[in-house]
Design a protein around this motif. Sequence first.
Motif, PDB file in Angstrom:
ATOM      1  N   ALA A 211      92.242   8.845  19.699  1.00  0.00           N
ATOM      2  CA  ALA A 211      91.572   9.910  18.951  1.00  0.00           C
ATOM      3  C   ALA A 211      90.279   9.390  18.335  1.00  0.00           C
ATOM      4  CB  ALA A 211      92.500  10.455  17.863  1.00  0.00           C
ATOM      5  N   MET A 212      90.314   8.175  17.782  1.00  0.00           N
ATOM      6  CA  MET A 212      89.125   7.580  17.179  1.00  0.00           C
ATOM      7  C   MET A 212      87.996   7.464  18.205  1.00  0.00           C
ATOM      8  SD  MET A 212      88.628   3.735  15.652  1.00  0.00           S
ATOM      9  CE  MET A 212      88.634   3.025  17.308  1.00  0.00           C
ATOM     10  N   LEU A 213      88.322   6.951  19.399  1.00  0.00           N
ATOM     11  CA  LEU A 213      87.314   6.763  20.433  1.00  0.00           C
ATOM     12  C   LEU A 213      86.750   8.098  20.920  1.00  0.00           C
ATOM     13  CD1 LEU A 213      89.032   3.914  22.491  1.00  0.00           C
ATOM     14  CD2 LEU A 213      87.107   3.707  20.901  1.00  0.00           C
ATOM     15  N   LEU A 214      87.626   9.101  21.034  1.00  0.00           N
ATOM     16  CA  LEU A 214      87.167  10.409  21.516  1.00  0.00           C
ATOM     17  C   LEU A 214      86.332  11.144  20.471  1.00  0.00           C
ATOM     18  CD1 LEU A 214      90.360  11.578  23.448  1.00  0.00           C
ATOM     19  CD2 LEU A 214      88.161  10.872  24.423  1.00  0.00           C
ATOM     20  N   PHE A 215      86.709  11.015  19.194  1.00  0.00           N
ATOM     21  CA  PHE A 215      85.876  11.604  18.136  1.00  0.00           C
ATOM     22  C   PHE A 215      84.498  10.941  18.128  1.00  0.00           C
ATOM     23  CE2 PHE A 215      89.818  13.086  15.787  1.00  0.00           C
ATOM     24  CZ  PHE A 215      89.493  14.438  15.860  1.00  0.00           C
ATOM     25  N   ALA A 216      84.473   9.620  18.307  1.00  0.00           N
ATOM     26  CA  ALA A 216      83.200   8.903  18.364  1.00  0.00           C
ATOM     27  C   ALA A 216      82.379   9.367  19.569  1.00  0.00           C
ATOM     28  CB  ALA A 216      83.443   7.397  18.440  1.00  0.00           C
ATOM     29  N   ALA A 217      83.047   9.548  20.714  1.00  0.00           N
ATOM     30  CA  ALA A 217      82.357  10.009  21.917  1.00  0.00           C
ATOM     31  C   ALA A 217      81.773  11.404  21.712  1.00  0.00           C
ATOM     32  CB  ALA A 217      83.325  10.010  23.101  1.00  0.00           C
ATOM     33  N   ASN A 218      82.478  12.239  20.956  1.00  0.00           N
ATOM     34  CA  ASN A 218      81.977  13.579  20.665  1.00  0.00           C
ATOM     35  C   ASN A 218      80.713  13.501  19.813  1.00  0.00           C
ATOM     36  OD1 ASN A 218      82.179  16.497  20.678  1.00  0.00           O
ATOM     37  ND2 ASN A 218      82.812  16.345  18.550  1.00  0.00           N
ATOM     38  N   ASP A 219      80.732  12.632  18.787  1.00  0.00           N
ATOM     39  CA  ASP A 219      79.543  12.460  17.945  1.00  0.00           C
ATOM     40  C   ASP A 219      78.365  11.928  18.759  1.00  0.00           C
ATOM     41  OD1 ASP A 219      80.877  13.369  15.755  1.00  0.00           O
ATOM     42  OD2 ASP A 219      81.112  11.423  14.775  1.00  0.00           O
ATOM     43  N   LEU A 220      78.637  10.939  19.600  1.00  0.00           N
ATOM     44  CA  LEU A 220      77.573  10.363  20.418  1.00  0.00           C
ATOM     45  C   LEU A 220      77.013  11.383  21.405  1.00  0.00           C
ATOM     46  CD1 LEU A 220      79.244   6.910  21.046  1.00  0.00           C
ATOM     47  CD2 LEU A 220      77.080   7.266  19.833  1.00  0.00           C
ATOM     48  N   SER A 221      77.882  12.243  21.925  1.00  0.00           N
ATOM     49  CA  SER A 221      77.420  13.305  22.826  1.00  0.00           C
ATOM     50  C   SER A 221      76.513  14.287  22.094  1.00  0.00           C
ATOM     51  CB  SER A 221      78.618  14.045  23.437  1.00  0.00           C
ATOM     52  OG  SER A 221      79.409  13.180  24.226  1.00  0.00           O
ATOM     53  N   GLY A 222      76.871  14.569  20.836  1.00  0.00           N
ATOM     54  CA  GLY A 222      76.024  15.448  20.035  1.00  0.00           C
ATOM     55  C   GLY A 222      74.643  14.844  19.816  1.00  0.00           C
ATOM     56  N   LYS A 223      74.615  13.538  19.523  1.00  0.00           N
ATOM     57  CA  LYS A 223      73.331  12.853  19.370  1.00  0.00           C
ATOM     58  C   LYS A 223      72.556  12.869  20.681  1.00  0.00           C
ATOM     59  CE  LYS A 223      70.168  10.202  17.540  1.00  0.00           C
ATOM     60  NZ  LYS A 223      69.281  10.667  16.436  1.00  0.00           N
ATOM     61  N   TRP A 224      73.247  12.635  21.791  1.00  0.00           N
ATOM     62  CA  TRP A 224      72.607  12.635  23.107  1.00  0.00           C
ATOM     63  C   TRP A 224      71.974  13.987  23.411  1.00  0.00           C
ATOM     64  CZ3 TRP A 224      75.358  13.308  28.398  1.00  0.00           C
ATOM     65  CH2 TRP A 224      74.459  13.065  29.436  1.00  0.00           C
ATOM     66  N   SER A 225      72.667  15.064  23.032  1.00  0.00           N
ATOM     67  CA  SER A 225      72.124  16.401  23.301  1.00  0.00           C
ATOM     68  C   SER A 225      70.803  16.613  22.571  1.00  0.00           C
ATOM     69  CB  SER A 225      73.145  17.478  22.886  1.00  0.00           C
ATOM     70  OG  SER A 225      73.245  17.589  21.477  1.00  0.00           O
ATOM     71  N   THR A 226      70.663  16.040  21.383  1.00  0.00           N
ATOM     72  CA  THR A 226      69.397  16.178  20.648  1.00  0.00           C
ATOM     73  C   THR A 226      68.302  15.335  21.299  1.00  0.00           C
ATOM     74  OG1 THR A 226      69.880  14.373  19.085  1.00  0.00           O
ATOM     75  CG2 THR A 226      70.655  16.590  18.513  1.00  0.00           C
ATOM     76  N   LEU A 227      68.677  14.165  21.817  1.00  0.00           N
ATOM     77  CA  LEU A 227      67.686  13.316  22.498  1.00  0.00           C
ATOM     78  C   LEU A 227      67.201  13.961  23.786  1.00  0.00           C
ATOM     79  CD1 LEU A 227      69.343   9.798  22.019  1.00  0.00           C
ATOM     80  CD2 LEU A 227      67.375  10.740  20.779  1.00  0.00           C
TER      81      LEU A 227
ATOM     82  N   VAL B 271      80.386   4.660  16.562  1.00  0.00           N
ATOM     83  CA  VAL B 271      79.102   5.326  16.772  1.00  0.00           C
ATOM     84  C   VAL B 271      77.937   4.382  16.457  1.00  0.00           C
ATOM     85  CG1 VAL B 271      77.590   7.180  15.951  1.00  0.00           C
ATOM     86  CG2 VAL B 271      80.005   7.650  16.388  1.00  0.00           C
ATOM     87  N   VAL B 272      78.046   3.643  15.354  1.00  0.00           N
ATOM     88  CA  VAL B 272      76.984   2.695  14.981  1.00  0.00           C
ATOM     89  C   VAL B 272      76.771   1.660  16.083  1.00  0.00           C
ATOM     90  CG1 VAL B 272      76.448   0.766  13.451  1.00  0.00           C
ATOM     91  CG2 VAL B 272      77.112   2.954  12.491  1.00  0.00           C
ATOM     92  N   ILE B 273      77.870   1.099  16.581  1.00  0.00           N
ATOM     93  CA  ILE B 273      77.780   0.051  17.602  1.00  0.00           C
ATOM     94  C   ILE B 273      77.191   0.585  18.901  1.00  0.00           C
ATOM     95  CG2 ILE B 273      79.119  -1.559  19.010  1.00  0.00           C
ATOM     96  CD1 ILE B 273      81.116  -1.723  16.663  1.00  0.00           C
ATOM     97  N   VAL B 274      77.719   1.729  19.362  1.00  0.00           N
ATOM     98  CA  VAL B 274      77.257   2.284  20.635  1.00  0.00           C
ATOM     99  C   VAL B 274      75.819   2.799  20.520  1.00  0.00           C
ATOM    100  CG1 VAL B 274      77.678   4.045  22.386  1.00  0.00           C
ATOM    101  CG2 VAL B 274      79.601   2.863  21.320  1.00  0.00           C
ATOM    102  N   ALA B 275      75.477   3.427  19.390  1.00  0.00           N
ATOM    103  CA  ALA B 275      74.112   3.932  19.210  1.00  0.00           C
ATOM    104  C   ALA B 275      73.107   2.787  19.223  1.00  0.00           C
ATOM    105  CB  ALA B 275      74.012   4.708  17.902  1.00  0.00           C
ATOM    106  N   PHE B 276      73.500   1.643  18.682  1.00  0.00           N
ATOM    107  CA  PHE B 276      72.610   0.473  18.727  1.00  0.00           C
ATOM    108  C   PHE B 276      72.434  -0.005  20.166  1.00  0.00           C
ATOM    109  CE2 PHE B 276      72.185  -4.190  18.857  1.00  0.00           C
ATOM    110  CZ  PHE B 276      70.956  -4.318  18.229  1.00  0.00           C
ATOM    111  N   GLY B 277      73.543  -0.026  20.920  1.00  0.00           N
ATOM    112  CA  GLY B 277      73.469  -0.492  22.297  1.00  0.00           C
ATOM    113  C   GLY B 277      72.708   0.456  23.210  1.00  0.00           C
ATOM    114  N   LEU B 278      72.879   1.765  23.012  1.00  0.00           N
ATOM    115  CA  LEU B 278      72.255   2.748  23.899  1.00  0.00           C
ATOM    116  C   LEU B 278      70.817   3.089  23.507  1.00  0.00           C
ATOM    117  CD1 LEU B 278      75.153   5.322  24.492  1.00  0.00           C
ATOM    118  CD2 LEU B 278      74.311   3.588  26.091  1.00  0.00           C
TER     119      LEU B 278
END
Length: 312
Positions: free
Chosen positions: A150-166, A100-107
């Motif tokens: 599972a790790m990647l999908l859990f991370a994708a779920n967290d990132l999707s949650g952040k995206w929904s707020t944005l 999540v940290v890595i992808v959030a920085f990139g996106l």
Amino acid sequence: MWLTYSVFAAICFGLRGILYHWTSQKPLSRNLLLCGTFTMGAIINGICALVFSSNWTVAALIGIQMGLFSFGANASMFKGFAVGKASLVAILTALPSVVVVIVAFGLWQEKLHAMQLIAFIVIIGGVLLVRMSNDISLRNLQGAQWGLLAMLLFAANDLSGKWSTLMEAELFPTMFFMFVTGAACFGIWCLKDLQKERAQQVKSLQYGGGGEVRVSEHAASAAGAVGQVGWSSKRTFLVGLAIGITNAVGMMFIVTAFDLGKAGLVSAVTALNVLIVLLYTRFVVKEKFTRTEVTGITLAFAGILLMRLFGA
């Protein structure tokens, strides 16, 4: 406030983990249980959306994506536990916040200042120590692929949650779509299991010798697909509904935290739910802490303190 919401989310998910641990020792259908868990989430968020007159915007459909990721993550995790090494899968599923940290920085260019980064590393280090097993080696990596997925999908779920707020999607409609999607996926999987077992029963009647004995065995297996012996389908589903309360409230807290804080930090703090489960196993199940676990717990709480002092 994001830290407070993240800690509350960790507590809720910790309680959910305790209930998952308890039900894992019972003869029941995991898919039916999770179907009930997601169904309760849909009911709670649907009612809240109506009571608070939430706006059902297109952005709320991000919840469908979250539901698919959550379903895939849970299914991959349980598959990993079934075919591989539980400790290895547990470690991998503790690492979504790193992704999540890595992808959030990139996106979204979410950067952590020096003290936030230190606190993040301390928390993740503590969580990993808690979940680490001494018998993991390069020769003992069964189930690693499922744990990694599972790790990647859990991370994708967290990132999707952040995206929904944005995207300014309202909380309750988004969560409603997420839980409906998850409930539908687990419900379909459960029905497929039941159909498969019934097909086996028919096949055993038509072609099996010693028909009555074979039918009896497959009947027991079919009971396993939807609530094994001692746990009826109704009981399993109702327990799933009860667990769904902790899951629904936890998701409300974490998505709110995503709205107020940085995705990677929120994800890291929420990962501390493993400590709640660990305390349960210590004081209820009466399992003793190892030195590694004590060190991990100490580091995790130190990370929370650092986050509280320097997380702004």
